[in-house]
Design an enzyme around this catalytic site. Structure first.
Site, PDB file in Angstrom:
ATOM      1  N   ARG A  27       2.685  70.056 -23.666  1.00  0.00           N
ATOM      2  CA  ARG A  27       1.633  69.039 -23.552  1.00  0.00           C
ATOM      3  C   ARG A  27       0.381  69.536 -22.831  1.00  0.00           C
ATOM      4  O   ARG A  27      -0.276  68.772 -22.128  1.00  0.00           O
ATOM      5  CB  ARG A  27       2.167  67.779 -22.840  1.00  0.00           C
ATOM      6  N   LYS A  56      -1.346  56.319 -32.058  1.00  0.00           N
ATOM      7  CA  LYS A  56      -1.913  56.293 -30.704  1.00  0.00           C
ATOM      8  C   LYS A  56      -1.892  57.689 -30.095  1.00  0.00           C
ATOM      9  O   LYS A  56      -1.014  58.505 -30.383  1.00  0.00           O
ATOM     10  CB  LYS A  56      -1.172  55.304 -29.803  1.00  0.00           C
ATOM     11  N   LYS A  85       7.433  55.152 -27.635  1.00  0.00           N
ATOM     12  CA  LYS A  85       7.063  56.547 -27.900  1.00  0.00           C
ATOM     13  C   LYS A  85       6.460  57.191 -26.647  1.00  0.00           C
ATOM     14  O   LYS A  85       5.964  56.516 -25.761  1.00  0.00           O
ATOM     15  CB  LYS A  85       6.059  56.614 -29.055  1.00  0.00           C
ATOM     16  N   ASP A  86       6.490  58.539 -26.623  1.00  0.00           N
ATOM     17  CA  ASP A  86       5.934  59.289 -25.505  1.00  0.00           C
ATOM     18  C   ASP A  86       4.478  58.914 -25.276  1.00  0.00           C
ATOM     19  O   ASP A  86       3.736  58.645 -26.215  1.00  0.00           O
ATOM     20  CB  ASP A  86       6.007  60.792 -25.795  1.00  0.00           C
ATOM     21  N   LYS A  87       4.060  58.932 -24.001  1.00  0.00           N
ATOM     22  CA  LYS A  87       2.675  58.630 -23.692  1.00  0.00           C
ATOM     23  C   LYS A  87       1.765  59.813 -24.049  1.00  0.00           C
ATOM     24  O   LYS A  87       0.883  59.688 -24.888  1.00  0.00           O
ATOM     25  CB  LYS A  87       2.507  58.280 -22.201  1.00  0.00           C
TER      26      LYS A  87
END
EC number: 5.4.99.27
Length: 438
Positions: A27, A56, A85-87
């Site tokens: 990330r 998103k 879902k993952d941020k």
């Protein structure tokens, strides 16, 4: 290879692969973590629910649904998703909004959010609609040449494929990436000590938190001065602040303090404790040399549902007479070996698997009847079983890392069923502290 200390705290004390780790970082950019939901829904043009595709970028799911509800001036309860879902990721999923016109969506202009109307339905988007997720994940900042990185990826992938996947651990996100306290709170709740549980959640500082947050927690831990706590706790600690507000108005109502939280959050504490026990049992099984993709006598096996996914409501114990037939089903992906998420009426294995499960319950002093929580019945859990093998077939590619000169990057693609964690796969490749994967 030793696992990081923070993983030991959540019940994981081993890797299932013997290869060296890539290291690296996840990330670095939001687009390094791409998730696309897999669903079987087909939308029509009739029904009370408006169905949308949501893309998103770097948005927390709960924060986004709250924001959408405010813009549309509707209750957040009218907006539903199949999975959180993952941020810090680029994610695509379906959402539903009850009793709203498609034209209302034109009011929404949020940075890094795209909404596309797919149709209408008589049924909201729910957890049962989610089959799994496709992942495309970039690991950057790897201190190896591209050739070395390729060899490491190849070796780890071979081991994963040879064992048909990886142990289906609950990842660090289940417990709190920076502050793994969820299971500790759940343990106190199951033991009937709501005061200890509430204080663990509100005030227990953890070393990887920002210094001012640690100091604020430590002050309230030492003084139990919730009024002063509200002055020094950051606004982003909204759940802790809500609980402190309740305790100021209702001193000693520690059970009630949990009820000011969203239901999905306060139920996560008991689930976190169950997950910790499950991780511990699964590690013990691996250490004892029992297979993950094959049943032994005494194992409890679950069977696939109509979507081909494990269904923990359909189980059977492997006996001397049935174990060979069950293993034929397991080889054909029609059955799956399970371990317990304990509750007040869980079915436990027998034989060697049962001995492992009982030994863990005894060592951790798990009070099974404590999962029947009279003060907050919504937190209670009968318990269930969960498949112990996370089947995965990763594909990978390697290149020079354009963001980090002199380093290489790896791109991994794989599909996982719902309820499983991408980091459970990635940890076998990277073998780093979970904070480098958050």
């Amino acid at each position: 290879m030793q696992v990081p200390e923070i993983e030991k705290q959540i019940g994981i004390n081993l890797y299932s692969t013997d290869t060296d780790g890539l290291g690296g970082q996840l990330r670095q950019e939001v687009e390094d973590f791409i998730v696309r939901e897999i669903t079987n829904r087909e939308e029509g043009q009739e029904g009370k629910y408006l169905i949308l595709e949501l893309v998103k970028r770097d948005w927390d799911t709960h924060h986004l649904t709250r924001t959408l509800a405010k813009i549309l001036q509707v209750s957040q309860k009218r907006i539903s998703v199949a999975g959180t879902k993952d941020k810090r990721a680029l994610t695509t999923q379906k959402i539903s909004i009850f009793d709203i016109d498609a034209q209302e969506i034109e009011k929404i202009h949020l940075k890094d959010v795209e909404l596309k109307v797919l149709g209408r339905s008589r049924k909201s988007v729910e957890l049962g609609d989610l089959w799994g997720n496709n992942f495309r994940i970039t690991i950057r900042n790897i201190n190896h040449s591209s050739e070395e990185t390729h060899k490491l990826l190849e070796n780890t992938t071979k081991e994963i494929l040879a064992q048909s996947g990886v142990p289906n651990f609950f990842g660090i996100q289940r417990f709190g990436s920076v502050r793994p306290v969820t299971h500790l709170v759940g343990k106190a709740i199951v033991e009937g000590d709501f005061e200890k549980a509430a204080l663990l959640y509100i005030v227990e500082p953890f070393p990887d938190e920002p210094e001012d947050t640690r100091k604020a927690r430590q002050f309230v831990k030492d003084t139990l001065d919730f009024k002063e706590g509200l002055k020094i706790y950051h606004l982003h600690l909204g759940h802790e602040r809500a609980m402190m507000n309740h305790l100021i108005a209702n001193p000693d109502d520690f059970a009630g303090a949990f009820l000011v939280l969203p239901k999905n959050l306060y139920r996560m504490f008991v689930h976190g404790y169950q997950s910790y026990i499950y991780n511990t049992v699964l590690c013990r099984r691996v250490e004892k040399g029992l297979p993950l993709n094959e049943a032994v006598e005494g194992d409890i096996v679950c069977f696939k549902n109509e979507h081909g996914l494990p269904d923990s409501s359909k189980t059977e114990k492997a006996t001397a007479e049935t174990v060979n037939a069950m293993n034929r089903l397991i080889k054909r992906n029609r059955a799956f070996v399970t371990a317990p998420l304990p509750g007040y009426s869980t079915e436990f294995a027998s034989g060697i698997p049962g001995e492992i499960e009982q030994a863990v319950l005894d060592e951790l002093k798990v009070p099974l009847q404590g999962f029947n929580i009279e003060k907050v019945p919504e937190m209670s859990s009968k318990g269930t079983r969960r498949e112990i093998l996370l089947q995965v077939e990763p594909k990978f590619e390697v290149a020079e890392d354009e963001l980090n000169p002199g380093k290489s990057k790896a791109v991994l693609e794989f599909m996982l069923p719902k309820g499983s964690y991408a980091t459970t796969v990635l940890r076998e490749y990277m073998k780093v502290d979970p904070l480098q994967m958050s």
